[in-house]
Design an enzyme around this catalytic site. Sequence first.
Site: not given
Lengths: 479, 486
Positions: B78, B153, B177
């Site tokens: 990420k 997210s 997330s």
Amino acid sequence: MMEWETVIGLEIHAQLATKSKIFSGSATAYGAPPNAQANLVDLGYPGVLPVLNREAVRMAVKFGLAIEAEVARRSVFARKNYFYPDLPKGYQISQYELPVVAKGHLDIVLEDGTHKRIGITRAHLEEDAGKSLHEGLPGLTGIDLNRAGTPLLEIVSEPDLRSAKEAVAYMKKVHTLVRYLEICDGNMQEGSFRCDANVSVRRRGAEKFGTRAEIKNLNSFRFVEKAINHEVARQIELLESGGQVVQETRLYDPDRGETRSMRSKEEANDYRYFPDPDLLPLELDEAFIAGVRGELPELPDQKAARFASQYGLSAYDAGVLTASRELGDFYEAVVREVPAEAKLAANWVMGDLAARLNAENLEITGSRLSPIRLAGLLMRLADGTISGKIAKDLFELMWTTGRDADALIGEKGLRQITDTGAIERAIEEVMAKNPGQLADYRAGKDRLLGFFVGQVMKATGGKANPAQLNELLKKKLAG
Amino acid sequence: MSLHRRTIAELARGLRAKEYSSVELTQSLLARIAAAQPALNAFITVTGEEALAAAVAADRRLATGDAGPLTGLPIAHKDIFCTEGVLTTCGSRMLGNFRAPYDATVVAKLRAAGTVMLGKTNMDEFAMGSSNETSFFGAVKNPWNPRRVPGGSSGGSAAAVAARLVPGASATDTGGSIRQPAALCGVTGLKPTYGRVSRYGMIAFASSLDQAGTLTASAEDAALLLTAMSGFDPLDSTSVDLPVPDYTAVLERPLTGLRVGLLKEFFDKGLQRDVEEPLRAALAVYGKLGARLTEVSLPNLPLSVPTYYVVAPAECSSNLARFDGVRFGHRCEDPRDLTDLYERSRGEGFGAEVKRRIMTGTYVLSAGYYDAYYLKAQRVRQLIAGDFTRAFTQVDVLVGPTTPTPAFELGAKTADPVTMYLNDIYTIGANLAGLPAMSIPCGFADGLPVGLQLIGPHFAEERLLNAAHLYQRETDWHRRMPGAYA
């Protein structure tokens, strides 16, 4: 003036003498090229996290124990949020609601010799900010983050101080203490020890404190005294002319000798303190605290009390001689050589030696005369080999040549004359050379005694024993 | 079988058996990433060259027998994790030019384990969002339906794993997330206990809630990655000094007698009917596996969302203060003075959702509001944590839905932040209490994946992975792939 009372509280910032920063591994040494001692943590880079320096904690606890304070078993680091270019993270890590040290005290000695206890509200750990640089950068601001993250102990007093002199005495006391504890180098020029002063005035007898102004960043004892005195006068003048003191932050301008407004309460930041979620609460166990207690040296007050009783010194002298650990050590090293002359040693260390050091801007550790050399001089003074007057000259000679007392006494013939016959012969010569003065003296001009003493001393190269000289001279002059 | 359909465990076996090289595997996945990028936008940066170099090195280690279980295995990170020398944007214009000068601990550990990083995945800006629509680099699309959001997210990581562009990816979870995008994309998401994985080098959103974890196709794969990622880090004071077990060791332990608690508050009227059906079916599977199901009530849990939206913005308002245009990141053109530099750099660098949370957080910490908001939220947080503690005296694992609905349409909730925030209503509790939690695929609603959430006591990752793995032995939901990417 008499109807106003001054109220002062000090916030002293002592830079802790750790090798690395409080939340990062960067070095804390002074004077490195800009940003040479700022790593990613100090620069507040994305993703970095603080890790507490245990050494800084140990030093804070040491201070807490030395001022007989409460050392918190659990204290909390908080973020103080504000924007400034020299504050890389946009917040300063400090302690807010739960400081590591609370409720301590220090005693100061007032001018009349009485003691006064000054409360210390708290002492907390925090990180220093960096510096903004403008010199040599026209139209630009440079940022040096070497100082960012340097550990500070902020020592907050109660509003117990009642004059600029008390404030200075207290600040000196803290200064002495942190150096005894070896937790701060006390270097005020480099900013290792500085303070903010909260100053207000109130009518004598009033219970409520007046509105205070905070004078920021005072980095010498002289400035503290001057700034407070100026600020007190300003506030009194303001109040007496019907004005009001506003709560604000002021800066002292040493060139103009005055304080001026920096920002008012309305412009003050809302720091939005909250516990720093990157750091766990600081938990201290009894074993750790006991360990630190075991490291405490003899403290200034303890040492002074011991000097007074052990060496028969006045409280004042004991106080002066214990103003720094090094000075006390020097004094005791002298006394070890001449145990019977502790008082004489005190006079010399505080007198001629202090004056010489002062003139050359040296600390006691920079003395050109070792304790053993000084003791050698005192020994000859005490046993009557040299006179007091000669001793002073000998001291200067030893200071410049670095040689010991006995060698110089022998070489320069400084041994004092105690032979009555020799002194009498010198007196007679002087009398013979000065018949006019002799007649005047005998006619009642007593003041001429000094003239004759001087002449005889000159004739003997200053070596005549002064007491004997006086006695013999009076006898001879009387005829 | 094509390589991309294999799990991490299968690929690792194939690499060690020399069925294919790390270079071959890396090349095939890089090709898939390139092909899928226009449609999915799952990556912000693809590091093809570095990946091939790392694959070559991994092949050398595999050849000499000097290889660990993950050597040569391609993964993605990420874009919230700092990666040395590689663009690390956190989904924001603010860091659009930021090449991190160091590796996050998670990145360093997975690198040391021999994994090959293929790139950095797209995400909501600074991890603030539930749909991946707040990314400065454009929304990520759900591989099951490109008009739907992948969740957020960690939407890029979830979409990349769902589309089998990578077998696994790192992710972070502050309020859901990892789990919410896992549910919406039909993959396995693991958020470990707070403190299990180092936060060093993970760009902070809300420090007391943020935790790194994994998105993978299976629980077994999550166990493999977690074993390599976790552990005490002297650089993170909030990481916990507990030994790291081999999380794969107890995956097969029978679930007989496992006490499973149904979270009563999660089966509320907000839960969409067609989501509830697959969940009930999943519970029946656990019954068959020998688990004992009971219903458990956590009365303070409905306060999670308002509590979270005080605590998280408060911390973010402070954490994001360092983005000031002075030392790194976006700086406005020709600032007039310091205030102008701050205002325009931050005004231009941050998107609307980030600004909203900075302002909310600044407000709740302000003098006069601190007690009413921040302090009260912290007290409620304690109450919620207490509810969980009590529940775990009665049950071993809590289960419920991960999200109230399957993936919603792009743009459907962007106009109303509160509706968007309510998407995390079932996931936030575990963050507030610092608990480990997973989301695993358990079926479909209207052709879109549905996630089952498992929550355990602190440091009960082994139990969660065990329960998830045995469920995945009984079912094949986790093996389903979106048609376009199968």
